[in-house]
Enzyme design. Sequence first.
Site, PDB file in Angstrom:
ATOM      1  N   SER A 109       0.874  -1.177   0.000  1.00  0.00           N
ATOM      2  CA  SER A 109       0.000   0.000   0.000  1.00  0.00           C
ATOM      3  C   SER A 109       0.909   1.225   0.000  1.00  0.00           C
ATOM      4  CB  SER A 109      -0.840   0.002   1.282  1.00  0.00           C
ATOM      5  OG  SER A 109      -1.434   1.255   1.514  1.00  0.00           O
TER       6      SER A 109
ATOM      7  N   TYR B 170      -2.254  -0.923  10.603  1.00  0.00           N
ATOM      8  CA  TYR B 170      -2.188  -1.250   9.171  1.00  0.00           C
ATOM      9  C   TYR B 170      -0.799  -0.911   8.620  1.00  0.00           C
ATOM     10  CZ  TYR B 170      -3.868  -1.234   4.259  1.00  0.00           C
ATOM     11  OH  TYR B 170      -4.063  -1.481   2.920  1.00  0.00           O
TER      12      TYR B 170
END
Length: 317
Positions: free
Chosen positions: A167, A180
């Site tokens: 990401s 995350y």
Amino acid sequence: MAADKILALAKFWRNIRPNIPAKKIRDKAVLVTGCDSGFGLSLAQHLHSKGFKIFAGCLLKDKGGDGAKQLEAMKSERLKVVQMNVASDDEVAKAVEFIRSSLPDPEDGLWGVVNNAGISTFGEIEWTPMDTYKNVAEVNLWGIVRTTKACLPLIRRARGRVVNISSMMGRMGNTARSPYCITKFGIEAFSDCLRYEMMRWGVKVSVVEPGNFIAATALYGEDRVKEIADGMWAKMSPQVQSDYTREYFDRQVTIMLSYTGGGSTDVSPVIEDIQDALTSYFPLTRYTPMDAYWWTRVQAITHLPAGISDRIYFSKK
Ligand SMILES: NC(=O)c1ccc[n+]([C@@H]2O[C@H](COP(=O)([O-])OP(=O)(O)OC[C@H]3O[C@@H](n4cnc5c(N)ncnc54)[C@H](OP(=O)(O)O)[C@@H]3O)[C@@H](O)[C@H]2O)c1
């Protein structure tokens, strides 16, 4: 805008590099994890349409999940749906054994694994229970390590590809995203180490770092944000609750809720980059399917002195 031109140039470069011819793709099998929804579901369908043999790992195959049903309804010999919870040693081992035994000749190996399965959450560090950190890492980070280790003997035989979905949050931190971010930073480190070790085996390793595609996938629905927020507030210590205040907490939850409908609704930049990582003779080490705003922010945070980028992107409010 300069960022738009650089991104257009990167796309042009990706499109002119030589690819494995279509007729050779028919011999190649790829495992994609997390095919119940989002990128994984679209990718399994897209790669199948290009001629690959697909093993689509689904968390909810055995429970009759919608994504698994959709893929099974395609009734293709070249697409097999496999029960696969990447957080389970047993399910990963069984899925890889199924793949091995389904290959025409296991000594030819498996061409690719796309480690896509992932979950997300939010919350400032003092609000987030340790269990949340562990649960997110079990899927996003240990799930990738587990699946990759199980597939490597087959991938090495094919001199194939490992594609890890990280990401933009694997390159830069953000407020309220630590559980995350640390898993995605971990994926970046794991992928670098793997790339160096796999060079002698002829295996290529790529990382794909999508920007904001929340509106297009099931990663972050409104209900999920509300559920996480309620659980988090209930588990917070009274001292942390009173220091941060309910008003500040609710403001942050409202900001998170506003993100759930945000970002691009078109997943094709991500899908095309993953396809390139599987089919280009010269796959990139890192793909960055993201818009100009997020691309600029990643560059600023990773290249400027922190004193400057902190001032641009973070405030004390
Ligand atoms: N969407 C974005 O903006 C964005 C941006 C950057 C990176 N990413 C990354 O892209 C990847 C795909 O996410 P997405 O956006 O497509 O979201 P998504 O629609 O939620 O897809 C993630 C998939 O992983 C599955 N999954 C969850 N836990 C699993 C487990 N233990 N084992 C196997 N599968 C599991 C989910 O199944 P269920 O649906 O049944 O839970 C879901 O099908 C993730 O790694 C995510 O971090 C997404």
